[in-house]
Motif scaffolding. Structure first.
Motif, PDB file in Angstrom:
ATOM      1  N   ALA A  80       7.150  53.282  41.800  1.00  0.00           N
ATOM      2  CA  ALA A  80       6.592  53.772  42.436  1.00  0.00           C
ATOM      3  C   ALA A  80       8.395  54.916  42.375  1.00  0.00           C
ATOM      4  O   ALA A  80       9.228  53.759  43.727  1.00  0.00           O
ATOM      5  N   ASP A  81       8.294  56.025  42.666  1.00  0.00           N
ATOM      6  CA  ASP A  81       9.321  56.966  43.301  1.00  0.00           C
ATOM      7  C   ASP A  81       9.013  57.340  44.812  1.00  0.00           C
ATOM      8  O   ASP A  81      10.044  57.498  45.675  1.00  0.00           O
ATOM      9  N   TYR A  82       7.503  57.025  44.789  1.00  0.00           N
ATOM     10  CA  TYR A  82       7.089  57.777  46.495  1.00  0.00           C
ATOM     11  C   TYR A  82       6.010  56.449  46.059  1.00  0.00           C
ATOM     12  O   TYR A  82       5.267  56.354  45.283  1.00  0.00           O
ATOM     13  N   VAL A  83       5.793  56.375  48.046  1.00  0.00           N
ATOM     14  CA  VAL A  83       4.624  55.218  48.113  1.00  0.00           C
ATOM     15  C   VAL A  83       3.626  55.870  49.755  1.00  0.00           C
ATOM     16  O   VAL A  83       4.761  56.438  50.566  1.00  0.00           O
ATOM     17  N   ILE A  84       2.605  56.332  49.976  1.00  0.00           N
ATOM     18  CA  ILE A  84       1.966  57.100  50.560  1.00  0.00           C
ATOM     19  C   ILE A  84       0.810  56.139  50.683  1.00  0.00           C
ATOM     20  O   ILE A  84      -0.196  55.736  49.793  1.00  0.00           O
ATOM     21  N   GLU A  85       0.289  56.017  52.298  1.00  0.00           N
ATOM     22  CA  GLU A  85      -0.138  54.839  53.279  1.00  0.00           C
ATOM     23  C   GLU A  85      -1.163  55.782  52.619  1.00  0.00           C
ATOM     24  O   GLU A  85      -1.257  56.998  53.455  1.00  0.00           O
ATOM     25  N   THR A  86      -2.821  55.837  52.612  1.00  0.00           N
ATOM     26  CA  THR A  86      -3.945  56.887  52.473  1.00  0.00           C
ATOM     27  C   THR A  86      -4.920  56.407  53.383  1.00  0.00           C
ATOM     28  O   THR A  86      -5.862  57.038  53.800  1.00  0.00           O
ATOM     29  N   ASP A  87      -4.710  55.678  54.033  1.00  0.00           N
ATOM     30  CA  ASP A  87      -5.848  54.521  55.306  1.00  0.00           C
ATOM     31  C   ASP A  87      -6.368  55.680  55.962  1.00  0.00           C
ATOM     32  O   ASP A  87      -7.427  55.733  55.925  1.00  0.00           O
ATOM     33  N   GLU A  88      -5.619  56.268  56.583  1.00  0.00           N
ATOM     34  CA  GLU A  88      -6.705  57.242  57.427  1.00  0.00           C
ATOM     35  C   GLU A  88      -6.830  58.670  57.348  1.00  0.00           C
ATOM     36  O   GLU A  88      -5.932  59.687  57.910  1.00  0.00           O
ATOM     37  N   GLN A  89      -5.974  58.887  56.383  1.00  0.00           N
ATOM     38  CA  GLN A  89      -5.640  60.016  55.804  1.00  0.00           C
ATOM     39  C   GLN A  89      -6.441  61.199  54.575  1.00  0.00           C
ATOM     40  O   GLN A  89      -7.663  60.297  54.375  1.00  0.00           O
ATOM     41  N   SER A  90      -7.243  62.204  54.865  1.00  0.00           N
ATOM     42  CA  SER A  90      -8.285  63.060  53.816  1.00  0.00           C
ATOM     43  C   SER A  90      -7.564  63.424  52.242  1.00  0.00           C
ATOM     44  O   SER A  90      -6.527  62.606  52.421  1.00  0.00           O
ATOM     45  N   ALA A  91      -8.152  63.122  51.680  1.00  0.00           N
ATOM     46  CA  ALA A  91      -7.324  63.252  50.547  1.00  0.00           C
ATOM     47  C   ALA A  91      -6.790  64.865  50.660  1.00  0.00           C
ATOM     48  O   ALA A  91      -5.375  64.408  49.320  1.00  0.00           O
ATOM     49  N   ARG A  92      -6.849  66.199  51.380  1.00  0.00           N
ATOM     50  CA  ARG A  92      -6.299  66.940  51.375  1.00  0.00           C
ATOM     51  C   ARG A  92      -4.786  66.416  51.839  1.00  0.00           C
ATOM     52  O   ARG A  92      -4.048  67.427  51.321  1.00  0.00           O
ATOM     53  N   ALA A  93      -5.067  65.614  52.580  1.00  0.00           N
ATOM     54  CA  ALA A  93      -3.799  65.114  53.783  1.00  0.00           C
ATOM     55  C   ALA A  93      -2.632  64.530  52.364  1.00  0.00           C
ATOM     56  O   ALA A  93      -1.766  64.897  52.687  1.00  0.00           O
ATOM     57  N   VAL A  94      -3.475  63.588  52.024  1.00  0.00           N
ATOM     58  CA  VAL A  94      -2.879  63.384  50.814  1.00  0.00           C
ATOM     59  C   VAL A  94      -2.262  64.207  49.785  1.00  0.00           C
ATOM     60  O   VAL A  94      -0.690  63.941  49.296  1.00  0.00           O
ATOM     61  N   ALA A  95      -2.657  64.992  49.281  1.00  0.00           N
ATOM     62  CA  ALA A  95      -2.645  65.149  48.026  1.00  0.00           C
ATOM     63  C   ALA A  95      -1.548  66.532  48.919  1.00  0.00           C
ATOM     64  O   ALA A  95      -0.234  66.695  48.188  1.00  0.00           O
ATOM     65  N   ASN A  96      -1.303  66.982  50.074  1.00  0.00           N
ATOM     66  CA  ASN A  96      -0.527  67.607  50.537  1.00  0.00           C
ATOM     67  C   ASN A  96       1.651  67.174  51.229  1.00  0.00           C
ATOM     68  O   ASN A  96       2.379  67.017  50.175  1.00  0.00           O
ATOM     69  N   GLN A  97       1.093  65.656  51.316  1.00  0.00           N
ATOM     70  CA  GLN A  97       2.155  64.818  51.445  1.00  0.00           C
ATOM     71  C   GLN A  97       2.621  64.796  49.913  1.00  0.00           C
ATOM     72  O   GLN A  97       3.617  64.553  49.674  1.00  0.00           O
ATOM     73  N   ILE A  98       1.737  64.474  48.785  1.00  0.00           N
ATOM     74  CA  ILE A  98       2.546  64.674  47.793  1.00  0.00           C
ATOM     75  C   ILE A  98       3.371  65.405  47.097  1.00  0.00           C
ATOM     76  O   ILE A  98       4.389  65.458  46.715  1.00  0.00           O
ATOM     77  N   ILE A  99       3.007  66.704  47.332  1.00  0.00           N
ATOM     78  CA  ILE A  99       3.594  68.011  47.039  1.00  0.00           C
ATOM     79  C   ILE A  99       4.380  67.770  47.511  1.00  0.00           C
ATOM     80  O   ILE A  99       5.782  68.753  47.291  1.00  0.00           O
ATOM     81  N   SER A 100       4.869  67.820  48.875  1.00  0.00           N
ATOM     82  CA  SER A 100       5.779  67.720  49.692  1.00  0.00           C
ATOM     83  C   SER A 100       7.031  66.435  49.456  1.00  0.00           C
ATOM     84  O   SER A 100       7.959  67.388  49.211  1.00  0.00           O
TER      85      SER A 100
END
Length: 104
Positions: A80-100
Motif C-alpha cells: 500500500a502507498d496509502y491506507v485509508i480507514e473506511t469504517d465510518e465514512q461514506s463511499a464519497r468521503a473515501v473517494a475524496n480522501q483518495i483523490i486528496s
C-alpha cells in the motif's frame, strides 16, 4: 496481469489476489495502491447478506474474516502507498480522501 497493463483505471482486486507475490509486485510496479482498511465488525455487517462470498457462507463468518485478515492484512500493508480507514465514512468521503492523497 492484463488489467495492470491498462492506463488510467481503478482496479479493485479480489481479496485473495494479494496472496500472490507476483500480483503484489505487479500492483506495486504499475500504479498507486490504496488499501481500504476496515474492522472485522464492519466487514461482517457489510457482507452478511452477500451470497457471492463463498468463504463466508458458514456459521461463523467472523472467524473466517479474522483468519483472512491475519493472512492478508500484512500483505496489503506491504504494497500500500496509502491506507485509508473506511469504517465510518461514506463511499464519497473515501473517494475524496483518495483523490486528496494521490494529488488529483
Amino acid at each position: 496481469h492484463d488489467l495492470t497493463d491498462k492506463q488510467g483505471i481503478v482496479l479493485a482486486t479480489g481479496g485473495g489476489s494479494i496472496v500472490s507475490k507476483a500480483v503484489r509486485n505487479r500492483l506495486s510496479a504499475r500504479g498507486i495502491v490504496v488499501y481500504l482498511q476496515t474492522t472485522i465488525d464492519k466487514q461482517v455487517a457489510r457482507t452478511q447478506r452477500d451470497k457471492r462470498r463463498p468463504l463466508l457462507q458458514n456459521d461463523d463468518p467472523e472467524s473466517v474474516l479474522i483468519a483472512l485478515g491475519e493472512e492478508r492484512n500484512p500483505l496489503y500493508e506491504e504494497v500500500a502507498d496509502y491506507v485509508i480507514e473506511t469504517d465510518e465514512q461514506s463511499a464519497r468521503a473515501v473517494a475524496n480522501q483518495i483523490i486528496s492523497k494521490i494529488g488529483l
